[in-house]
Design a protein around this motif. Sequence first.
Motif, PDB file in Angstrom:
ATOM      1  N   ASN A  31       8.306 -28.712   9.115  1.00  0.00           N
ATOM      2  CA  ASN A  31       7.513 -27.702   8.426  1.00  0.00           C
ATOM      3  C   ASN A  31       6.798 -26.796   9.420  1.00  0.00           C
ATOM      4  OD1 ASN A  31       8.235 -28.449   5.820  1.00  0.00           O
ATOM      5  ND2 ASN A  31       6.545 -29.888   5.613  1.00  0.00           N
ATOM      6  N   SER A  32       6.282 -27.373  10.484  1.00  0.00           N
ATOM      7  CA  SER A  32       5.614 -26.595  11.522  1.00  0.00           C
ATOM      8  C   SER A  32       6.597 -25.655  12.208  1.00  0.00           C
ATOM      9  CB  SER A  32       4.975 -27.542  12.538  1.00  0.00           C
ATOM     10  OG  SER A  32       4.316 -26.818  13.537  1.00  0.00           O
ATOM     11  N   PHE A  33       7.795 -26.135  12.467  1.00  0.00           N
ATOM     12  CA  PHE A  33       8.850 -25.298  13.037  1.00  0.00           C
ATOM     13  C   PHE A  33       9.137 -24.117  12.113  1.00  0.00           C
ATOM     14  CE2 PHE A  33      13.307 -24.085  13.252  1.00  0.00           C
ATOM     15  CZ  PHE A  33      13.481 -23.840  14.605  1.00  0.00           C
ATOM     16  N   ASN A  34       9.283 -24.401  10.814  1.00  0.00           N
ATOM     17  CA  ASN A  34       9.554 -23.343   9.843  1.00  0.00           C
ATOM     18  C   ASN A  34       8.433 -22.310   9.816  1.00  0.00           C
ATOM     19  OD1 ASN A  34      12.059 -23.479   8.688  1.00  0.00           O
ATOM     20  ND2 ASN A  34      11.449 -24.829   7.028  1.00  0.00           N
ATOM     21  N   LYS A  35       7.175 -22.753   9.882  1.00  0.00           N
ATOM     22  CA  LYS A  35       6.044 -21.825   9.869  1.00  0.00           C
ATOM     23  C   LYS A  35       6.086 -20.897  11.074  1.00  0.00           C
ATOM     24  CE  LYS A  35       2.944 -25.029   7.540  1.00  0.00           C
ATOM     25  NZ  LYS A  35       1.767 -25.896   7.730  1.00  0.00           N
ATOM     26  N   GLU A  36       6.374 -21.455  12.243  1.00  0.00           N
ATOM     27  CA  GLU A  36       6.456 -20.631  13.450  1.00  0.00           C
ATOM     28  C   GLU A  36       7.598 -19.628  13.348  1.00  0.00           C
ATOM     29  OE1 GLU A  36       7.366 -21.004  18.232  1.00  0.00           O
ATOM     30  OE2 GLU A  36       6.620 -22.771  17.185  1.00  0.00           O
ATOM     31  N   LEU A  37       8.764 -20.089  12.913  1.00  0.00           N
ATOM     32  CA  LEU A  37       9.930 -19.220  12.806  1.00  0.00           C
ATOM     33  C   LEU A  37       9.704 -18.139  11.748  1.00  0.00           C
ATOM     34  CD1 LEU A  37      12.763 -18.706  13.895  1.00  0.00           C
ATOM     35  CD2 LEU A  37      13.624 -20.280  12.161  1.00  0.00           C
ATOM     36  N   LEU A  38       9.135 -18.505  10.611  1.00  0.00           N
ATOM     37  CA  LEU A  38       8.879 -17.539   9.549  1.00  0.00           C
ATOM     38  C   LEU A  38       7.863 -16.487   9.989  1.00  0.00           C
ATOM     39  CD1 LEU A  38       9.368 -16.636   6.630  1.00  0.00           C
ATOM     40  CD2 LEU A  38       7.550 -18.223   5.937  1.00  0.00           C
ATOM     41  N   SER A  39       6.838 -16.917  10.675  1.00  0.00           N
ATOM     42  CA  SER A  39       5.832 -15.982  11.171  1.00  0.00           C
ATOM     43  C   SER A  39       6.454 -14.950  12.100  1.00  0.00           C
ATOM     44  CB  SER A  39       4.729 -16.753  11.896  1.00  0.00           C
ATOM     45  OG  SER A  39       3.814 -15.866  12.485  1.00  0.00           O
ATOM     46  N   THR A  40       7.246 -15.413  13.027  1.00  0.00           N
ATOM     47  CA  THR A  40       7.920 -14.508  13.958  1.00  0.00           C
ATOM     48  C   THR A  40       8.892 -13.596  13.215  1.00  0.00           C
ATOM     49  OG1 THR A  40       7.719 -16.133  15.726  1.00  0.00           O
ATOM     50  CG2 THR A  40       9.350 -14.391  16.036  1.00  0.00           C
ATOM     51  N   HIS A  41       9.597 -14.155  12.246  1.00  0.00           N
ATOM     52  CA  HIS A  41      10.559 -13.370  11.457  1.00  0.00           C
ATOM     53  C   HIS A  41       9.850 -12.214  10.742  1.00  0.00           C
ATOM     54  CE1 HIS A  41      13.946 -12.348   8.946  1.00  0.00           C
ATOM     55  NE2 HIS A  41      13.276 -12.653   7.845  1.00  0.00           N
ATOM     56  N   ILE A  42       8.720 -12.503  10.121  1.00  0.00           N
ATOM     57  CA  ILE A  42       7.988 -11.460   9.392  1.00  0.00           C
ATOM     58  C   ILE A  42       7.471 -10.398  10.351  1.00  0.00           C
ATOM     59  CG2 ILE A  42       5.915 -10.989   8.025  1.00  0.00           C
ATOM     60  CD1 ILE A  42       6.427 -13.779   6.690  1.00  0.00           C
ATOM     61  N   LYS A  43       6.931 -10.834  11.492  1.00  0.00           N
ATOM     62  CA  LYS A  43       6.344  -9.897  12.454  1.00  0.00           C
ATOM     63  C   LYS A  43       7.385  -9.038  13.161  1.00  0.00           C
ATOM     64  CE  LYS A  43       2.344 -12.795  13.438  1.00  0.00           C
ATOM     65  NZ  LYS A  43       1.705 -13.678  14.436  1.00  0.00           N
ATOM     66  N   THR A  44       8.610  -9.523  13.243  1.00  0.00           N
ATOM     67  CA  THR A  44       9.638  -8.777  13.981  1.00  0.00           C
ATOM     68  C   THR A  44      10.704  -8.239  13.033  1.00  0.00           C
ATOM     69  OG1 THR A  44      10.857 -10.813  14.514  1.00  0.00           O
ATOM     70  CG2 THR A  44       9.255 -10.036  16.142  1.00  0.00           C
ATOM     71  N   CYS A  45      11.595  -9.088  12.589  1.00  0.00           N
ATOM     72  CA  CYS A  45      12.747  -8.663  11.794  1.00  0.00           C
ATOM     73  C   CYS A  45      12.336  -7.900  10.531  1.00  0.00           C
ATOM     74  CB  CYS A  45      13.598  -9.867  11.388  1.00  0.00           C
ATOM     75  SG  CYS A  45      14.209 -10.838  12.779  1.00  0.00           S
ATOM     76  N   VAL A  46      11.436  -8.498   9.742  1.00  0.00           N
ATOM     77  CA  VAL A  46      11.045  -7.883   8.475  1.00  0.00           C
ATOM     78  C   VAL A  46      10.297  -6.572   8.727  1.00  0.00           C
ATOM     79  CG1 VAL A  46       9.677  -8.174   6.367  1.00  0.00           C
ATOM     80  CG2 VAL A  46      11.052 -10.083   7.244  1.00  0.00           C
ATOM     81  N   ALA A  47       9.310  -6.609   9.622  1.00  0.00           N
ATOM     82  CA  ALA A  47       8.535  -5.397   9.913  1.00  0.00           C
ATOM     83  C   ALA A  47       9.433  -4.282  10.437  1.00  0.00           C
ATOM     84  CB  ALA A  47       7.427  -5.715  10.915  1.00  0.00           C
ATOM     85  N   ASP A  48      10.334  -4.610  11.347  1.00  0.00           N
ATOM     86  CA  ASP A  48      11.246  -3.601  11.902  1.00  0.00           C
ATOM     87  C   ASP A  48      12.150  -3.012  10.823  1.00  0.00           C
ATOM     88  OD1 ASP A  48      10.146  -4.044  14.404  1.00  0.00           O
ATOM     89  OD2 ASP A  48      11.824  -5.273  15.128  1.00  0.00           O
ATOM     90  N   ASP A  49      12.676  -3.876   9.949  1.00  0.00           N
ATOM     91  CA  ASP A  49      13.557  -3.386   8.888  1.00  0.00           C
ATOM     92  C   ASP A  49      12.807  -2.502   7.890  1.00  0.00           C
ATOM     93  OD1 ASP A  49      15.743  -4.602   9.998  1.00  0.00           O
ATOM     94  OD2 ASP A  49      15.994  -6.108   8.422  1.00  0.00           O
ATOM     95  N   ILE A  50      11.583  -2.870   7.554  1.00  0.00           N
ATOM     96  CA  ILE A  50      10.795  -2.045   6.629  1.00  0.00           C
ATOM     97  C   ILE A  50      10.519  -0.681   7.261  1.00  0.00           C
ATOM     98  CG2 ILE A  50       8.538  -1.790   5.531  1.00  0.00           C
ATOM     99  CD1 ILE A  50       8.646  -4.844   5.001  1.00  0.00           C
ATOM    100  N   LYS A  51      10.144  -0.673   8.536  1.00  0.00           N
ATOM    101  CA  LYS A  51       9.911   0.599   9.237  1.00  0.00           C
ATOM    102  C   LYS A  51      11.169   1.460   9.247  1.00  0.00           C
ATOM    103  CE  LYS A  51       6.436  -1.329  12.321  1.00  0.00           C
ATOM    104  NZ  LYS A  51       6.188  -1.841  13.680  1.00  0.00           N
ATOM    105  N   ALA A  52      12.334   0.819   9.277  1.00  0.00           N
ATOM    106  CA  ALA A  52      13.610   1.545   9.290  1.00  0.00           C
ATOM    107  C   ALA A  52      14.090   1.890   7.874  1.00  0.00           C
ATOM    108  CB  ALA A  52      14.672   0.714  10.018  1.00  0.00           C
TER     109      ALA A  52
END
Length: 99
Positions: A60-81
């Motif tokens: 669960n801790s691994f998932n939280k770290e990965l999800l946090s990074t995903h939102i801050k990078t992949c999701v944010a970048d895609d929304i900006k695009a």
Amino acid sequence: MDNCNCGLKTKKRDDAEYKSLINRLNRIEGQIRGIKGMVEKDAYCTDIITQVAAATAALNSFNKELLSTHIKTCVADDIKAGKMDTVDDLLITLQKLMK
């Protein structure tokens, strides 16, 4: 289309993120091997359950770290695009995590 012959999206991670995720997974892998060893050695049920709970918490801790990074990078970048379908993908992922 992605530059992947398998049709799946990929993400290049920086060294710090990669090392952090791999270290967490190595620890989790060790926990799972330990649980397997406990079963092989006929350890007491509640002792095994305690170790399974610890491994579950680590995942669960691994998932939280990965999800946090995903939102801050992949999701944010895609929304900006302008790729708003990423929000739908994120919602599907969150629903899977909440099962």
